[in-house]
Design an enzyme around this catalytic site. Sequence first.
Site, PDB file in Angstrom:
ATOM      1  CB  CYS A 240     -15.689   4.962  15.649  1.00 12.58           C
ATOM      2  SG  CYS A 240     -16.472   3.373  15.991  1.00 12.58           S
ATOM      3  CG  HIS A 277      -7.230  -8.289  15.049  1.00 13.81           C
ATOM      4  ND1 HIS A 277      -6.781  -7.632  16.177  1.00 13.81           N
ATOM      5  CD2 HIS A 277      -7.698  -7.328  14.208  1.00 13.81           C
ATOM      6  CE1 HIS A 277      -6.966  -6.325  16.022  1.00 13.81           C
ATOM      7  NE2 HIS A 277      -7.515  -6.118  14.838  1.00 13.81           N
ATOM      8  CG  HIS A 280      -7.761  -2.182  19.129  1.00 11.45           C
ATOM      9  ND1 HIS A 280      -7.802  -2.246  17.743  1.00 11.45           N
ATOM     10  CD2 HIS A 280      -6.477  -2.492  19.494  1.00 11.45           C
ATOM     11  CE1 HIS A 280      -6.592  -2.580  17.292  1.00 11.45           C
ATOM     12  NE2 HIS A 280      -5.785  -2.731  18.322  1.00 11.45           N
ATOM     13  CG  ASP A 284     -14.064   5.852  24.064  1.00 11.13           C
ATOM     14  OD1 ASP A 284     -14.512   4.689  23.960  1.00 11.13           O
ATOM     15  OD2 ASP A 284     -13.449   6.418  23.144  1.00 11.13           O
ATOM     16  NE  ARG A 292     -15.149   3.940  21.344  1.00  7.08           N
ATOM     17  CZ  ARG A 292     -14.165   3.992  20.439  1.00  7.08           C
ATOM     18  NH1 ARG A 292     -14.303   3.356  19.279  1.00  7.08           N
ATOM     19  NH2 ARG A 292     -13.050   4.666  20.675  1.00  7.08           N
ATOM     20  CB  CYS A 294     -13.772  -0.130  18.365  1.00  4.85           C
ATOM     21  SG  CYS A 294     -13.784   0.606  16.723  1.00  4.85           S
TER      22      CYS A 294
END
Length: 321
Positions: A240, A277, A280, A284, A292, A294
Site C-alpha cells: 500500500c 492520529h 487506520h 485484511d 492490518r 496502516c
Amino acid sequence: MAENNTPLQKATFAGGCFWCMVKPFDEMPGIEDVVSGYMGGTLENPTYEEIVAKQDKHREVVQITFNPDIFPYKKLLDIYWPQIDPTDAGGQFYDRGHIYKTAIFYHNEEQKKLAEASKKELEESGKFSKPIVTDILPASEFYPAEEHHQKYYKKHPGHYNAYYKGSGRKDFKEKNWTVEKDDKKLRETLTDMQYKVTQKNGTEPAFNNEYWNNEREGIYVDIVSGEPLFSSKDQYDAGCGWPSFTKPIHVSRIKEKKDLSHFMIRTEVRSQEGDSHLGHVFNDGPGPDGLRYCINSAALRFIPKEDLEKEGYGEYKQLFE
C-alpha cells in the site's frame, strides 16, 4: 526465577475494578503474569460476594510478577497512575465502596520509597486540584479472584469494552491523562507533514515516506509522546506504500475511533497518551487476527534495536533476542 537469574518480584496495585487493571500491564516485556485478586482484608480465600456481604477490608487488586532488570518497578508505577482517578476516596468511577478504593501495596522498602516518591511527584505536578488520596500500604496475603475474573478483557472483549466505557474510566483517562499539547511547541518541533498527520488527521503520500520499506530491526514510538507503538517484528509489505503492521506492541497503547471522512467508514487509530492520529486499521491483514495497521511514517519515530537501551526503551531489547 528469570532467565538471567534475576529473582522475579511481585507488585500489587488496587485501582478499582480489576477487570480494567490487567490489560495495561499484561504482555509487557519482563512481566511474567498479571493475576486479579483480593488483598488487605481479614477473610481467608474470600469470594467477591463474601467480601461485599461482610464488608471486609479486602480491595480488588492485580498482582504482577515481573523481572525488575527488564521492567523496573518505577515503570510499573508510571503505568499504574494513568489508569485511575487518584483523587477519589470512595471507590473508582461507577464502582463505589472500600473494595474499589485505590492503593499501592508495597512488597519491600524500595517499592515503598519509589511509590511515595511517585505519589509526591504527582501531587506536586498540579495535574489535579484535589488531594491525591491513593493509599500506600504494606502488602499482605494475596488471594486470587475467581477464575471467571481472570484476563476478563480477553475472555469477554465486548462486555469489557462496554464496561470500560460505561463505567466512566475511559473518558476520565482520555480527559485527564492524555499528554497536554502545546500547539505552538508542536509547530516548532514537528515538520509540516508530521504536524499535518498527527494533529490534523492528515495522510502522507504513499511510497514517499520514511518507513514504508524499512527493513531494520527496532520499534516505532509516537513522534509526539514517545510511547512505544509498533515493532519491526510485526511489520510487513502490504503493497500500500505505508508502514503496515499485524498488531501493535501493546493493544492498550492504541485507541480506535470510527472515521466517516472521505465518504468511507473506516476505523481510525490514535495513540493512547499522545492522542496522535496514526492511521487506520483494516481487516485484511495476514496475521492471526486478520488485522492490518496502516500507519503514517510521519506519526512515528524509529528506534533501532541497538539504540533501545540509551533511548530509554531497554525493556524492548528482548523482542529481538
